[in-house]
Design a protein around this motif. Sequence first.
Motif, PDB file in Angstrom:
ATOM      1  N   THR A   1      41.437 -25.728  -9.652  1.00 17.83           N
ATOM      2  CA  THR A   1      41.386 -27.181  -9.741  1.00 17.83           C
ATOM      3  C   THR A   1      41.499 -27.662 -11.181  1.00 17.83           C
ATOM      4  O   THR A   1      42.176 -28.650 -11.470  1.00 17.83           O
ATOM      5  CB  THR A   1      40.064 -27.688  -9.128  1.00 17.83           C
ATOM      6  N   LYS A   2      40.835 -26.952 -12.086  1.00 21.99           N
ATOM      7  CA  LYS A   2      40.886 -27.335 -13.497  1.00 21.99           C
ATOM      8  C   LYS A   2      42.312 -27.257 -14.034  1.00 21.99           C
ATOM      9  O   LYS A   2      42.732 -28.093 -14.845  1.00 21.99           O
ATOM     10  CB  LYS A   2      39.972 -26.419 -14.315  1.00 21.99           C
ATOM     11  N   ALA A   3      43.064 -26.267 -13.570  1.00 25.36           N
ATOM     12  CA  ALA A   3      44.425 -26.080 -14.080  1.00 25.36           C
ATOM     13  C   ALA A   3      45.447 -26.943 -13.366  1.00 25.36           C
ATOM     14  O   ALA A   3      46.393 -27.439 -13.999  1.00 25.36           O
ATOM     15  CB  ALA A   3      44.816 -24.606 -13.946  1.00 25.36           C
ATOM     16  N   LEU A   4      45.287 -27.156 -12.064  1.00 27.93           N
ATOM     17  CA  LEU A   4      46.336 -27.797 -11.267  1.00 27.93           C
ATOM     18  C   LEU A   4      45.962 -29.171 -10.734  1.00 27.93           C
ATOM     19  O   LEU A   4      46.852 -29.923 -10.309  1.00 27.93           O
ATOM     20  CB  LEU A   4      46.704 -26.896 -10.082  1.00 27.93           C
ATOM     21  N   GLY A   5      44.680 -29.495 -10.728  1.00 33.11           N
ATOM     22  CA  GLY A   5      44.241 -30.731 -10.091  1.00 33.11           C
ATOM     23  C   GLY A   5      43.820 -30.464  -8.657  1.00 33.11           C
ATOM     24  O   GLY A   5      44.285 -29.507  -8.024  1.00 33.11           O
ATOM     25  N   SER A   6      42.947 -31.324  -8.117  1.00 31.77           N
ATOM     26  CA  SER A   6      42.370 -31.072  -6.798  1.00 31.77           C
ATOM     27  C   SER A   6      43.399 -31.128  -5.679  1.00 31.77           C
ATOM     28  O   SER A   6      43.385 -30.287  -4.768  1.00 31.77           O
ATOM     29  CB  SER A   6      41.242 -32.076  -6.517  1.00 31.77           C
ATOM     30  N   LEU A   7      44.325 -32.077  -5.717  1.00 32.07           N
ATOM     31  CA  LEU A   7      45.290 -32.225  -4.626  1.00 32.07           C
ATOM     32  C   LEU A   7      46.252 -31.043  -4.575  1.00 32.07           C
ATOM     33  O   LEU A   7      46.512 -30.481  -3.503  1.00 32.07           O
ATOM     34  CB  LEU A   7      46.069 -33.535  -4.777  1.00 32.07           C
ATOM     35  N   THR A   8      46.776 -30.641  -5.709  1.00 31.56           N
ATOM     36  CA  THR A   8      47.718 -29.516  -5.736  1.00 31.56           C
ATOM     37  C   THR A   8      47.036 -28.222  -5.319  1.00 31.56           C
ATOM     38  O   THR A   8      47.554 -27.475  -4.469  1.00 31.56           O
ATOM     39  CB  THR A   8      48.314 -29.363  -7.149  1.00 31.56           C
ATOM     40  N   ALA A   9      45.873 -27.926  -5.891  1.00 30.74           N
ATOM     41  CA  ALA A   9      45.182 -26.680  -5.577  1.00 30.74           C
ATOM     42  C   ALA A   9      44.788 -26.620  -4.105  1.00 30.74           C
ATOM     43  O   ALA A   9      44.947 -25.583  -3.442  1.00 30.74           O
ATOM     44  CB  ALA A   9      43.938 -26.536  -6.457  1.00 30.74           C
ATOM     45  N   THR A  10      44.288 -27.729  -3.558  1.00 28.73           N
ATOM     46  CA  THR A  10      43.870 -27.753  -2.163  1.00 28.73           C
ATOM     47  C   THR A  10      45.059 -27.585  -1.222  1.00 28.73           C
ATOM     48  O   THR A  10      44.976 -26.870  -0.217  1.00 28.73           O
ATOM     49  CB  THR A  10      43.142 -29.076  -1.847  1.00 28.73           C
ATOM     50  N   THR A  11      46.175 -28.231  -1.528  1.00 30.46           N
ATOM     51  CA  THR A  11      47.358 -28.144  -0.661  1.00 30.46           C
ATOM     52  C   THR A  11      47.891 -26.722  -0.613  1.00 30.46           C
ATOM     53  O   THR A  11      48.181 -26.187   0.466  1.00 30.46           O
ATOM     54  CB  THR A  11      48.456 -29.095  -1.152  1.00 30.46           C
TER      55      THR A  11
ATOM     56  N   LEU B   1      40.997 -32.731   9.603  1.00 29.45           N
ATOM     57  CA  LEU B   1      41.121 -33.937   8.782  1.00 29.45           C
ATOM     58  C   LEU B   1      39.875 -34.195   7.947  1.00 29.45           C
ATOM     59  O   LEU B   1      39.964 -34.400   6.735  1.00 29.45           O
ATOM     60  CB  LEU B   1      41.409 -35.145   9.682  1.00 29.45           C
ATOM     61  N   GLY B   2      38.719 -34.162   8.605  1.00 31.78           N
ATOM     62  CA  GLY B   2      37.493 -34.516   7.891  1.00 31.78           C
ATOM     63  C   GLY B   2      36.973 -33.418   6.990  1.00 31.78           C
ATOM     64  O   GLY B   2      36.768 -33.624   5.790  1.00 31.78           O
ATOM     65  N   VAL B   3      36.796 -32.204   7.561  1.00 32.52           N
ATOM     66  CA  VAL B   3      36.128 -31.141   6.810  1.00 32.52           C
ATOM     67  C   VAL B   3      37.095 -30.422   5.877  1.00 32.52           C
ATOM     68  O   VAL B   3      36.690 -29.960   4.811  1.00 32.52           O
ATOM     69  CB  VAL B   3      35.463 -30.140   7.780  1.00 32.52           C
ATOM     70  N   THR B   4      38.357 -30.291   6.251  1.00 30.14           N
ATOM     71  CA  THR B   4      39.294 -29.573   5.386  1.00 30.14           C
ATOM     72  C   THR B   4      39.959 -30.522   4.395  1.00 30.14           C
ATOM     73  O   THR B   4      39.799 -30.395   3.182  1.00 30.14           O
ATOM     74  CB  THR B   4      40.371 -28.862   6.228  1.00 30.14           C
ATOM     75  N   THR B   5      40.703 -31.510   4.910  1.00 31.55           N
ATOM     76  CA  THR B   5      41.457 -32.394   4.020  1.00 31.55           C
ATOM     77  C   THR B   5      40.537 -33.223   3.132  1.00 31.55           C
ATOM     78  O   THR B   5      40.622 -33.171   1.902  1.00 31.55           O
ATOM     79  CB  THR B   5      42.350 -33.329   4.852  1.00 31.55           C
ATOM     80  N   VAL B   6      39.645 -33.986   3.734  1.00 31.62           N
ATOM     81  CA  VAL B   6      38.827 -34.930   2.973  1.00 31.62           C
ATOM     82  C   VAL B   6      37.769 -34.211   2.140  1.00 31.62           C
ATOM     83  O   VAL B   6      37.572 -34.525   0.962  1.00 31.62           O
ATOM     84  CB  VAL B   6      38.172 -35.956   3.921  1.00 31.62           C
ATOM     85  N   VAL B   7      37.103 -33.214   2.730  1.00 35.32           N
ATOM     86  CA  VAL B   7      36.020 -32.536   2.003  1.00 35.32           C
ATOM     87  C   VAL B   7      36.536 -31.878   0.731  1.00 35.32           C
ATOM     88  O   VAL B   7      35.925 -31.997  -0.338  1.00 35.32           O
ATOM     89  CB  VAL B   7      35.329 -31.489   2.904  1.00 35.32           C
ATOM     90  N   TYR B   8      37.654 -31.162   0.828  1.00 38.80           N
ATOM     91  CA  TYR B   8      38.141 -30.462  -0.358  1.00 38.80           C
ATOM     92  C   TYR B   8      38.579 -31.436  -1.442  1.00 38.80           C
ATOM     93  O   TYR B   8      38.360 -31.193  -2.636  1.00 38.80           O
ATOM     94  CB  TYR B   8      39.282 -29.512   0.015  1.00 38.80           C
ATOM     95  N   LEU B   9      39.187 -32.549  -1.051  1.00 39.73           N
ATOM     96  CA  LEU B   9      39.566 -33.545  -2.052  1.00 39.73           C
ATOM     97  C   LEU B   9      38.331 -34.158  -2.695  1.00 39.73           C
ATOM     98  O   LEU B   9      38.275 -34.348  -3.919  1.00 39.73           O
ATOM     99  CB  LEU B   9      40.434 -34.630  -1.410  1.00 39.73           C
ATOM    100  N   LEU B  10      37.314 -34.473  -1.881  1.00 42.12           N
ATOM    101  CA  LEU B  10      36.077 -35.024  -2.429  1.00 42.12           C
ATOM    102  C   LEU B  10      35.379 -34.007  -3.325  1.00 42.12           C
ATOM    103  O   LEU B  10      34.936 -34.330  -4.438  1.00 42.12           O
ATOM    104  CB  LEU B  10      35.137 -35.435  -1.289  1.00 42.12           C
ATOM    105  N   TRP B  11      35.273 -32.756  -2.825  1.00 44.63           N
ATOM    106  CA  TRP B  11      34.519 -31.740  -3.558  1.00 44.63           C
ATOM    107  C   TRP B  11      35.172 -31.413  -4.897  1.00 44.63           C
ATOM    108  O   TRP B  11      34.499 -31.365  -5.931  1.00 44.63           O
ATOM    109  CB  TRP B  11      34.394 -30.477  -2.709  1.00 44.63           C
TER     110      TRP B  11
END
Length: 310
Positions: A177-187, A229-239
């Motif tokens: 996440t630090k290197a790529l950002g939360s959206l890129t790393a999570t995707t 949607l809730g636990v995977t998509t939203v949680v990882y972006l929030l976390w």
Amino acid sequence: MMFDARERSGAALALGAVCLIGGSVAAAGRLHDFPLIGGQAVRYGFATVFLLVWGRIRRHTFIRPSPAQMAWIFLLAATGMAGYGIVLVYATSMTSPGNVGVALGAAPLIIVLVQSLLARARPSRNLIGGALCVACGSAVAQMSTGSTVQWSVQGFMWSCLALTGVCAVTLFGAPATKALGSLTATTYACALASVMLFLTAVIKGSVTGTPVLRRPSGTEFSALAFLALGVTTVVYLLWYGAVERLGAGRTGLFNGLVPLASLLALSVTGTATASLNQIGGAVLVLIGVAFGLRVRKRGAPPPGRPRQSR
């Protein structure tokens, strides 16, 4: 400790993620009869699609990871996503979902202990005392109101594996996440987890003859949709948004609220009723986490303090 605006937003993101993580324990308890590996592959596949659509809406550019960054993403996908999703369902079938939720509350201490070992620093007395309090809280939660022990070796082992997956989300996800950002790393991690799980399901099906997938019931579909949607998509972006603002160490503290969130979710959904022992155990876990992590050397900056906004 006073938070600035950036840190307050990080705390709010982490708190929102914890509430959804608590709900994942209840949702996982409704998937015991559904093809496990194939269902988890669909979960992360749908999550990847949601994330790509969200990135398109935000006109986000997905950075191509380096080999080192891809290694972190692979570890995150294998342990914190694919592995955790399977283990959580098994754990809730082996022991009470409330017991699993309480066990997950030990994650902050595990994260800090691992970070201490990596830094070759001796854990503080408070940390050791907090760990003992967490262990006592987990033991109390294993007892029913009738003073009989709801415990099994299998349930304990699967709960520990679920705890490992929760820790992996922060320990392996923070560098990516630090290197790529939360959206890129999570995707990237969700896509890789989906491929891993689908291939595993196909191989298992060819060997054992078990179906890779089947049509879900209404309850199973709602559970899968919530997890995707809730636990995977939203949680990882929030976390990971919280990790970017607070750092891995302080964000990990919010895992101490998972037991209370999971017990609340189980009670609201009717999946299980939280006993007084489970509630008391969850409170002990929370106290242990707070006690173990409350003291730092004066003048030392908090671990993982985020950089100033650019």
